[in-house]
Design a protein around this motif. Sequence first.
Motif, mmCIF file in Angstrom:
data_model
loop_
_atom_site.group_PDB
_atom_site.id
_atom_site.type_symbol
_atom_site.label_atom_id
_atom_site.label_comp_id
_atom_site.label_asym_id
_atom_site.label_seq_id
_atom_site.Cartn_x
_atom_site.Cartn_y
_atom_site.Cartn_z
ATOM 1 N N ASP A 1 13.375 -4.916 8.954
ATOM 2 C CA ASP A 1 12.313 -3.929 9.107
ATOM 3 C C ASP A 1 12.787 -2.648 9.761
ATOM 4 O O ASP A 1 11.998 -1.732 9.967
ATOM 5 C CB ASP A 1 11.168 -4.521 9.945
ATOM 6 N N LEU A 2 14.072 -2.582 10.112
ATOM 7 C CA LEU A 2 14.564 -1.390 10.795
ATOM 8 C C LEU A 2 14.405 -0.167 9.894
ATOM 9 O O LEU A 2 14.813 -0.171 8.745
ATOM 10 C CB LEU A 2 16.041 -1.548 11.150
ATOM 11 N N SER A 3 13.766 0.863 10.428
ATOM 12 C CA SER A 3 13.629 2.093 9.663
ATOM 13 C C SER A 3 13.962 3.271 10.562
ATOM 14 O O SER A 3 13.321 3.484 11.583
ATOM 15 C CB SER A 3 12.206 2.221 9.129
ATOM 16 N N VAL B 1 0.841 -1.200 0.000
ATOM 17 C CA VAL B 1 0.000 0.000 0.000
ATOM 18 C C VAL B 1 0.875 1.249 0.000
ATOM 19 O O VAL B 1 1.870 1.316 0.734
ATOM 20 C CB VAL B 1 -0.949 0.010 1.218
ATOM 21 N N GLY B 2 0.516 2.215 -0.844
ATOM 22 C CA GLY B 2 1.203 3.500 -0.846
ATOM 23 C C GLY B 2 0.239 4.576 -0.396
ATOM 24 O O GLY B 2 -0.979 4.405 -0.472
ATOM 25 N N GLY B 3 0.767 5.681 0.068
ATOM 26 C CA GLY B 3 -0.109 6.779 0.474
ATOM 27 C C GLY B 3 0.728 7.983 0.824
ATOM 28 O O GLY B 3 1.817 7.828 1.381
ATOM 29 N N ASN C 1 5.329 1.316 3.468
ATOM 30 C CA ASN C 1 6.740 1.475 3.796
ATOM 31 C C ASN C 1 6.831 2.092 5.198
ATOM 32 O O ASN C 1 6.124 3.045 5.492
ATOM 33 C CB ASN C 1 7.341 2.436 2.742
ATOM 34 N N PRO C 2 7.683 1.540 6.087
ATOM 35 C CA PRO C 2 7.718 2.055 7.465
ATOM 36 C C PRO C 2 8.022 3.568 7.548
ATOM 37 O O PRO C 2 7.710 4.192 8.552
ATOM 38 C CB PRO C 2 8.816 1.232 8.131
ATOM 39 N N ASP C 3 8.602 4.136 6.508
ATOM 40 C CA ASP C 3 8.900 5.574 6.519
ATOM 41 C C ASP C 3 7.694 6.415 6.095
ATOM 42 O O ASP C 3 7.854 7.588 5.762
ATOM 43 C CB ASP C 3 10.046 5.889 5.539
ATOM 44 N N ASN D 1 4.837 8.424 -5.237
ATOM 45 C CA ASN D 1 4.917 8.090 -6.654
ATOM 46 C C ASN D 1 6.216 7.356 -6.976
ATOM 47 O O ASN D 1 6.226 6.438 -7.799
ATOM 48 C CB ASN D 1 4.821 9.358 -7.506
ATOM 49 N N ALA D 2 7.302 7.759 -6.310
ATOM 50 C CA ALA D 2 8.587 7.095 -6.549
ATOM 51 C C ALA D 2 8.503 5.627 -6.140
ATOM 52 O O ALA D 2 9.030 4.751 -6.827
ATOM 53 C CB ALA D 2 9.696 7.806 -5.782
ATOM 54 N N GLU D 3 7.831 5.351 -5.018
ATOM 55 C CA GLU D 3 7.657 3.974 -4.567
ATOM 56 C C GLU D 3 6.858 3.179 -5.593
ATOM 57 O O GLU D 3 7.163 2.024 -5.885
ATOM 58 C CB GLU D 3 6.920 3.954 -3.213
ATOM 59 N N TYR D 4 5.830 3.806 -6.137
ATOM 60 C CA TYR D 4 5.016 3.117 -7.153
ATOM 61 C C TYR D 4 5.847 2.838 -8.405
ATOM 62 O O TYR D 4 5.830 1.737 -8.951
ATOM 63 C CB TYR D 4 3.783 3.958 -7.492
#
Lengths: 414, 342
Positions: B195-197, A178-180, A233-235, A245-248
């Motif tokens: 998973d480390l971020s 999932v992206g957002g 993404n955890p970030d 968009n870059a992730e996509y």
Amino acid sequence: MFLKKFAAVSAVALMGTTAMAGGHAACPTEGRVSIVGNEFPAIQTVGAGAMACAGDSVEVSTNLTADHQTINVPGMQGNPAEYTSAIIANSSIVALMNEDVIRPLDDLVAEHGDGLQPNQLITINGQVMAVAFMANAQHLVYRADVLEEVGLEPPTTYEEMLAAAEAIRAAGIMENPVGGAYAAGWNLAQEFNNMFLGYGGSHFKPGTAEPNINNEAGVNALNMMKALSEYMNPDFLTHDSNATNAEYRAGNTALMNMWGSRAATLVTAEGVPQEVIDGFAIAGPMTVGGGDTPATTLWWDGFTVAKNISDEDAVATFKALKNAIDPSILTGDVPTQAVWLIDGYEPTEAAVGVFAAANAGSVPYPMLPFMGLMHTALGNELADFMQGNESAEQALADVEAAYTAAAREQGFLN
Amino acid sequence: MKHRTFIWFFMPTAAAMLLFIAFPIVSVVTQSFFTPHEAVLIEVENCGPFGCTTETSIDQEATQAIRDAAPLGRFVGFDIYSDRGHLAFGELSDAWRSSADFGGFVDRVMNLPFYGALAFTLTYTFICTPFLIALGFAIAVAVNSLHRRLKGLMIFFSLLPMIVTPLIGALVLSWMVDSRGILGNFLSWLVSDPDLSVKASTPLMWICLIVYGIWSSAPFAFVVFYAGLQTVPQDTLESAQIDGATRWQQIRFVIIPHLAPLVTFVALIQLMDNFRVLEPILGFQAQAHAQSLSTFILSDLSGETRQLSSAATTSVLTIIGIAILLTPVLIRTWRDFNAKSH
């Protein structure tokens, strides 16, 4: 397939722009035109269209920047104003209205506005305050190939999106499907607005400036956002639209809620893997919690004319911008850049998401004088909840308290 | 110097200070006591591409009349200082009364934006400042002992972090520690946790910001100390060598005492700079984990509705904060100055 088509289309676009520069039938003959606005492709097209009117006695300049919101009010407060026009959206026109720096356009529309569609005219209290030229909304962007692989249809609700995300992760295709755009600040607040409206919430008590978000709809909205973030993404709290968009593009996400104005250029960037280009697909916005209203907001972008300028400059500005949104600009790749509200626009493939949003009865972004303060308060206070530092109720209580302090200061609440 | 000459000599500086420092501060302080007038709200019908809705709007004419009558706005005294966005006195006493134990009280205080930001700002300031002084000093001593030909090159490289625009430097480092970046991947390999971020964890983000702060400001300390090293009396150093002092003893008993006044100077400047930390937070997009008084001012000024009074109040609180922070250093300088002149 898409890449080839877009490449062909952009080649035509270059020719289209030259052709457009020639067609300045309705350009002003004298005056000063100075435009400030955002910088995405559709607005650049409008800016270039106005620039085409520059001539011996017509001075035209544009300042298209992502920082337009912080400079348009100060740039229009002087007398004469530095900017004769600001290109704004339904959220940002409020700041110009609050400071009383834009003029009603009724006389200009009556005299020079032939050809404008009635639904392009933004009327506030019976007066035309802006002329809209495009519509925008956030909607589903997905990877058709990945969904096919797990045997699922494109989600129409956020609950289905969660199920699809789980299926993709379980199948080992992507770890964070999932992206957002959940970056703390404006983006996170906007995602909350979408979800909150989708759950049937309303930001303020009717007819007042009192906040109304610490309720069931607010808690549900936050819990859904939290559930989605488990698949991101955890970030995610640092990801704005660009990073998402870059992730996509990198093929790391398969499902996201993204702006319609970004759809046309999403997979045209350099280095996008072929499977991402082939699998790229868009659909309408999703609903949530069994509601009928999609969890998204409708936006328009349009132009205004400054109050503190001479009538001559106002006429020049209006005519130059009207010329910039003339139906003749709809050549080359211009039609794919946005959902144009211009007469003669035929929806392209990139527009289906925004059209679906409008047809499904999505709510326009609230055009209230105090909505900006609410948006800021949401952006500042929700990150704590998303990180698991506090409860949804506490986060919403914090938002209401932060908003109330700001609204008191600005004179909206006693 | 004659008083008259001195006055003419000092006049341009005084005028510039008055114009560019004193007047803006007076203006900011004034602004912090006034807020915009109460808006006259009316219900209007708005129409656009998506149909018509009845919405609240500002009655421009009525509001303009109130504004013209009192252009400065409403006088609210210290109301903005005490509201939730700033010192939050009401919320503080609430938290004190309703918290079961001290830990609960601290949690609730840290949830208030001003105190949360203060906690980060002070941590940042008090960790960055001594470390960057130590690092700057170490670089200066190391570069100073290099061969003459190597010195120029090393000075250039040591200054690089200061030459890079802070925002750009932070952005570059931010991309490197991203979960898809080179340092982020290295760290997660190092602790064998895929998973480390860094960007998802508040403690790691704080460490990152502080490391960045030390990295970007150490060159300033280095330049100052390097200049100071050129003035170390050679005869004292030589007599120490003859007495058999080791290299460490020379540094400890000759060089450090000689550079002590410079330490005060660097500390003064860096305490002031670090308290206003802004660029790293923006560059790392760390607003979810760390806020500072400067990010509040920026957020007040760049929102869709500009909150000038709130920004002015935060600015005044920043000035007060810096004044409190610098007081011990200034007192020390004053004592040293008096001690020398007697």
